[in-house]
Design a protein around this motif. Structure first.
Motif, PDB file in Angstrom:
ATOM      1  N   LEU A  48       0.909  -1.280  -0.094  1.00 36.61           N
ATOM      2  CA  LEU A  48      -0.022   0.024   0.212  1.00 36.61           C
ATOM      3  C   LEU A  48       0.978   1.227  -0.052  1.00 36.61           C
ATOM      4  O   LEU A  48       0.612   2.325  -0.723  1.00 36.61           O
ATOM      5  N   GLU A  49       1.964   1.082   0.763  1.00 33.30           N
ATOM      6  CA  GLU A  49       2.856   2.211   0.544  1.00 33.30           C
ATOM      7  C   GLU A  49       3.394   2.548  -0.806  1.00 33.30           C
ATOM      8  O   GLU A  49       3.339   3.779  -1.464  1.00 33.30           O
ATOM      9  N   LYS A  50       3.597   1.150  -1.473  1.00 36.10           N
ATOM     10  CA  LYS A  50       4.071   1.687  -3.062  1.00 36.10           C
ATOM     11  C   LYS A  50       2.921   2.435  -3.790  1.00 36.10           C
ATOM     12  O   LYS A  50       3.038   3.010  -4.685  1.00 36.10           O
ATOM     13  N   PHE A  51       1.912   1.560  -3.593  1.00 35.39           N
ATOM     14  CA  PHE A  51       0.362   2.006  -4.169  1.00 35.39           C
ATOM     15  C   PHE A  51       0.632   3.564  -4.017  1.00 35.39           C
ATOM     16  O   PHE A  51       0.382   4.283  -5.039  1.00 35.39           O
ATOM     17  N   SER A  52       0.597   4.009  -2.738  1.00 33.81           N
ATOM     18  CA  SER A  52       0.569   5.638  -2.500  1.00 33.81           C
ATOM     19  C   SER A  52       1.520   6.405  -3.248  1.00 33.81           C
ATOM     20  O   SER A  52       1.249   7.178  -3.623  1.00 33.81           O
ATOM     21  N   LYS A  53       2.684   5.812  -3.283  1.00 35.74           N
ATOM     22  CA  LYS A  53       3.811   6.543  -3.912  1.00 35.74           C
ATOM     23  C   LYS A  53       3.333   6.588  -5.537  1.00 35.74           C
ATOM     24  O   LYS A  53       3.652   7.486  -6.055  1.00 35.74           O
ATOM     25  N   GLU A  54       3.376   5.324  -6.185  1.00 33.73           N
ATOM     26  CA  GLU A  54       2.607   5.422  -7.547  1.00 33.73           C
ATOM     27  C   GLU A  54       1.681   6.346  -7.788  1.00 33.73           C
ATOM     28  O   GLU A  54       1.422   6.861  -8.976  1.00 33.73           O
ATOM     29  N   LEU A  55       0.758   6.131  -6.850  1.00 33.60           N
ATOM     30  CA  LEU A  55      -0.744   7.238  -7.029  1.00 33.60           C
ATOM     31  C   LEU A  55      -0.438   8.568  -7.226  1.00 33.60           C
ATOM     32  O   LEU A  55      -1.008   9.525  -7.634  1.00 33.60           O
ATOM     33  N   ARG A  56       0.851   9.205  -6.322  1.00 37.83           N
ATOM     34  CA  ARG A  56       0.926  10.406  -6.211  1.00 37.83           C
ATOM     35  C   ARG A  56       1.562  10.757  -7.726  1.00 37.83           C
ATOM     36  O   ARG A  56       1.583  12.205  -7.934  1.00 37.83           O
ATOM     37  N   ASP A  57       1.953   9.954  -8.495  1.00 38.92           N
ATOM     38  CA  ASP A  57       2.535  10.274  -9.858  1.00 38.92           C
ATOM     39  C   ASP A  57       1.354  10.473 -11.007  1.00 38.92           C
ATOM     40  O   ASP A  57       1.486  11.052 -11.989  1.00 38.92           O
TER      41      ASP A  57
END
Length: 137
Positions: free
Chosen positions: A70-79
Motif C-alpha cells: 500500500l505504501e508503494k501504491f500510494s507512491k505510484e498514485l502520487r504520480d
C-alpha cells in the motif's frame, strides 16, 4: 506526454494489484484464524489453539506485506494527476495475544474480526481507486 500519463496510471494499477493480492491473502488467513479461534473458544484444546495462532501469524505476515504494498501504491498514485496519496485510516492494527483461557479467546476472536473488517475496508478502497484508474486509461 500522453504516454507518460498512461504509464503512470498503469504503474499505479499494478501496485494496486499487488496490494489487493496481499489484502485478499490476509483476509483468507484471518477467516481461517477466526474459524479455528471459534473452535478453540468452544473447547478445542491445545492443538486448535496452536493452529489458530499459526493462522494469526500467517495473517500478520500478509498484513505486513500489504502495508508495504500500500505504501508503494500510494507512491505510484502520487504520480497520477488528481491523486495525492492513499489514506486508509487505521489500517490493520492487529496485535498478538498469546494468552489462553476463555476470556482471552473471546478477546482474540474480537481482534481477528476487527482486523478482518479493516482488511475488507482496505480492499474496497483500493478496488475503488483501481477502478477509477482503469477508467482513466
Amino acid at each position: 506526454m500522453y504516454d507518460i500519463r498512461t504509464r503512470e496510471i498503469q504503474e499505479a494499477i499494478e501496485a494496486a494489484d499487488v496490494a489487493l493480492d496481499h489484502l485478499e491473502r490476509a483476509k483468507r488467513c484471518l477467516s481461517s484464524a477466526s474459524g479455528w479461534g471459534l473452535f478453540d473458544t468452544l473447547g478445542g484444546g491445545f492443538i486448535s489453539g496452536l493452529i489458530k495462532h499459526s493462522k494469526m501469524s500467517d495473517a500478520e505476515n500478509e498484513i505486513d506485506k500489504a502495508k508495504r504494498a500500500l505504501e508503494k501504491f500510494s507512491k505510484e498514485l502520487r504520480d497520477v494527476d488528481g491523486y495525492s496519496s492513499v489514506h486508509i485510516n487505521g489500517f490493520l492494527t492487529f496485535g498478538d495475544l498469546f494468552c489462553d483461557g476463555f476470556l482471552m479467546d473471546v478477546i482474540v476472536q474480537s481482534q481477528i474480526g476487527k482486523a478482518k473488517h479493516e482488511c475488507e475496508n482496505a480492499i474496497n478502497q483500493v478496488t475503488s481507486i483501481r477502478n477509477d484508474l482503469k477508467r482513466m486509461l
